[in-house]
Design a protein around this motif. Structure first.
Motif, PDB file in Angstrom:
ATOM      1  N   UNK A 133     -23.978  54.823 -69.967  1.00  0.00           N
ATOM      2  CA  UNK A 133     -24.690  54.610 -71.313  1.00  0.00           C
ATOM      3  C   UNK A 133     -25.057  52.956 -71.331  1.00  0.00           C
ATOM      4  N   UNK A 134     -25.830  52.921 -72.491  1.00  0.00           N
ATOM      5  CA  UNK A 134     -25.987  51.491 -72.649  1.00  0.00           C
ATOM      6  C   UNK A 134     -26.659  51.294 -74.090  1.00  0.00           C
ATOM      7  N   UNK A 135     -26.280  50.134 -74.659  1.00  0.00           N
ATOM      8  CA  UNK A 135     -27.222  49.974 -75.906  1.00  0.00           C
ATOM      9  C   UNK A 135     -28.567  49.547 -75.671  1.00  0.00           C
ATOM     10  N   UNK A 136     -28.969  49.158 -74.507  1.00  0.00           N
ATOM     11  CA  UNK A 136     -30.334  48.478 -74.457  1.00  0.00           C
ATOM     12  C   UNK A 136     -31.169  49.514 -74.756  1.00  0.00           C
ATOM     13  N   UNK A 137     -32.496  48.830 -75.449  1.00  0.00           N
ATOM     14  CA  UNK A 137     -33.355  49.665 -75.398  1.00  0.00           C
ATOM     15  C   UNK A 137     -34.092  50.228 -74.019  1.00  0.00           C
ATOM     16  N   UNK A 138     -34.581  51.474 -74.218  1.00  0.00           N
ATOM     17  CA  UNK A 138     -35.214  51.938 -72.699  1.00  0.00           C
ATOM     18  C   UNK A 138     -36.146  51.098 -72.311  1.00  0.00           C
ATOM     19  N   UNK A 139     -37.094  50.462 -73.154  1.00  0.00           N
ATOM     20  CA  UNK A 139     -38.120  49.462 -72.488  1.00  0.00           C
ATOM     21  C   UNK A 139     -37.255  48.277 -71.865  1.00  0.00           C
ATOM     22  N   UNK A 140     -36.276  47.861 -72.079  1.00  0.00           N
ATOM     23  CA  UNK A 140     -35.622  46.757 -71.458  1.00  0.00           C
ATOM     24  C   UNK A 140     -35.081  47.289 -70.182  1.00  0.00           C
ATOM     25  N   UNK A 141     -34.622  48.651 -70.032  1.00  0.00           N
ATOM     26  CA  UNK A 141     -34.144  49.136 -68.603  1.00  0.00           C
ATOM     27  C   UNK A 141     -35.272  49.188 -67.839  1.00  0.00           C
ATOM     28  N   UNK A 142     -36.492  49.820 -68.330  1.00  0.00           N
ATOM     29  CA  UNK A 142     -37.558  49.887 -67.592  1.00  0.00           C
ATOM     30  C   UNK A 142     -38.267  48.692 -66.878  1.00  0.00           C
ATOM     31  N   UNK A 143     -37.950  47.462 -67.776  1.00  0.00           N
ATOM     32  CA  UNK A 143     -38.525  46.363 -67.393  1.00  0.00           C
ATOM     33  C   UNK A 143     -37.566  45.643 -66.142  1.00  0.00           C
ATOM     34  N   UNK A 144     -35.925  46.048 -66.231  1.00  0.00           N
ATOM     35  CA  UNK A 144     -35.388  45.657 -65.184  1.00  0.00           C
ATOM     36  C   UNK A 144     -35.572  46.279 -63.949  1.00  0.00           C
ATOM     37  N   UNK A 145     -36.025  47.488 -64.093  1.00  0.00           N
ATOM     38  CA  UNK A 145     -36.272  48.349 -62.658  1.00  0.00           C
ATOM     39  C   UNK A 145     -37.596  47.871 -62.251  1.00  0.00           C
ATOM     40  N   UNK A 146     -38.577  47.609 -63.042  1.00  0.00           N
ATOM     41  CA  UNK A 146     -39.844  47.271 -62.556  1.00  0.00           C
ATOM     42  C   UNK A 146     -39.675  45.903 -61.946  1.00  0.00           C
ATOM     43  N   UNK A 147     -38.837  44.840 -62.472  1.00  0.00           N
ATOM     44  CA  UNK A 147     -38.827  43.580 -61.850  1.00  0.00           C
ATOM     45  C   UNK A 147     -38.324  43.740 -60.526  1.00  0.00           C
ATOM     46  N   UNK A 148     -37.248  44.609 -60.123  1.00  0.00           N
ATOM     47  CA  UNK A 148     -36.826  44.884 -59.058  1.00  0.00           C
ATOM     48  C   UNK A 148     -37.325  45.830 -58.043  1.00  0.00           C
ATOM     49  N   UNK A 149     -37.884  46.908 -58.392  1.00  0.00           N
ATOM     50  CA  UNK A 149     -38.469  48.013 -57.499  1.00  0.00           C
ATOM     51  C   UNK A 149     -39.962  47.990 -57.749  1.00  0.00           C
ATOM     52  N   UNK A 150     -40.581  47.246 -58.733  1.00  0.00           N
ATOM     53  CA  UNK A 150     -41.848  47.777 -58.848  1.00  0.00           C
ATOM     54  C   UNK A 150     -42.812  47.286 -57.753  1.00  0.00           C
ATOM     55  N   UNK A 151     -42.530  46.362 -56.829  1.00  0.00           N
ATOM     56  CA  UNK A 151     -43.127  45.812 -55.549  1.00  0.00           C
ATOM     57  C   UNK A 151     -42.490  46.296 -54.249  1.00  0.00           C
ATOM     58  N   UNK A 152     -41.820  47.451 -54.333  1.00  0.00           N
ATOM     59  CA  UNK A 152     -41.251  48.140 -53.133  1.00  0.00           C
ATOM     60  C   UNK A 152     -42.128  48.516 -52.096  1.00  0.00           C
ATOM     61  N   UNK A 153     -42.288  48.303 -51.051  1.00  0.00           N
ATOM     62  CA  UNK A 153     -43.313  48.465 -50.034  1.00  0.00           C
ATOM     63  C   UNK A 153     -43.361  50.006 -49.964  1.00  0.00           C
ATOM     64  N   UNK A 154     -44.401  50.711 -49.871  1.00  0.00           N
ATOM     65  CA  UNK A 154     -44.883  52.089 -49.862  1.00  0.00           C
ATOM     66  C   UNK A 154     -44.010  52.574 -48.869  1.00  0.00           C
TER      67      UNK A 154
END
Length: 231
Positions: free
Chosen positions: A119-140
């Motif tokens: 659970x988290x009080x964070x908006x969904x958009x913030x969670x998405x941004x965190x994941x994108x920053x970490x895994x958005x450039x994961x090699x295919x």
């Protein structure tokens, strides 16, 4: 990437019933479920870390498939074998989700998955941004991370099957799955996700699982067509 519905079911199974449970789940229950319109595939995983012994899930084209009339009809007319099997579930949790985002990809079906519920009080958009920053450039091919949001209303619908195993959805609103070809990669991805969520997330639980079986709707339809042609 068009699979936006996801049902997750965590449970222990009575130890002396597990061979019978696997036979039921492999040979009757999953083929029955994935034959419902809108279902894409079913999977079952075994725990490789602390947590419920089994994780069962279904992937659907859209979240609404999991509250559709055909699916609810199946849930309300359990077969005799299903009625028997469900009495051996212990501490079950069943939640229905909508996929919000996916990052990365894998070239084959990943045998390992880490599931992080929280659970988290964070908006969904913030969670998405965190994941994108970490895994958005994961090699295919290296791994895949998906974020899911629980549909509480649909998860709480009472059915004949739910009345047997006497449980509802879990308490955690969000689920992140980290799939990988290698066990250490799945563990590392899960650990990194927990670390990223730590400042604000509560009720965090992470569990590592390995894939025991996967049944695709396309294969069941193909088998049914083949049997029909044979007769």
């Amino acid at each position: 990437m068009d699979a936006n519905g996801f049902m997750g079911f965590w449970s222990d199974i009575d130890a002396d019933y597990r061979p019978r449970y696997r036979e039921w789940h492999n040979c009757e229950h999953m083929p029955e479920r994935v034959s419902i319109p809108g279902f894409i595939e079913g999977r079952r995983y075994r725990a490789a870390s602390d947590g419920p012994t089994f994780f069962m899930c279904y992937v659907t084209q859209e979240p609404d498939v999991l509250s559709s009339a055909p699916y609810l009809a199946a849930l309300n007319r359990p077969t005799p074998w299903t009625q028997e099997a469900l009495t051996h579930f212990r501490s079950p949790e069943r939640s229905l989700y909508r996929r919000l985002e996916t990052f990365g990809s894998i070239t084959a079906h990943a045998p390992y998955i880490t599931l992080v519920r929280f659970n988290t009080p964070q908006p969904q958009e913030e969670i998405v941004c965190l994941l994108e920053g970490e895994f958005g450039t994961t090699p295919p091919g290296a791994g895949k991370v998906s974020l899911f949001d629980m549909n509480i209303h649909a998860s709480r619908i009472m059915t004949a099957e739910r009345a047997i195993y006497s449980a509802g959805p879990g308490e955690r609103q969000y689920l992140i799955s980290a799939e990988a070809l290698l066990r250490d990669d799945a563990k590392a991805m899960g650990a990194r996700i927990v670390e990223m969520l730590a400042p604000q997330a509560t009720d965090v639980h992470a569990g590592l699982y390995w894939l025991e079986i996967r049944i695709r709707a396309a294969d069941v339809r193909s088998a049914d067509t083949h049997r029909g042609n044979a007769t």
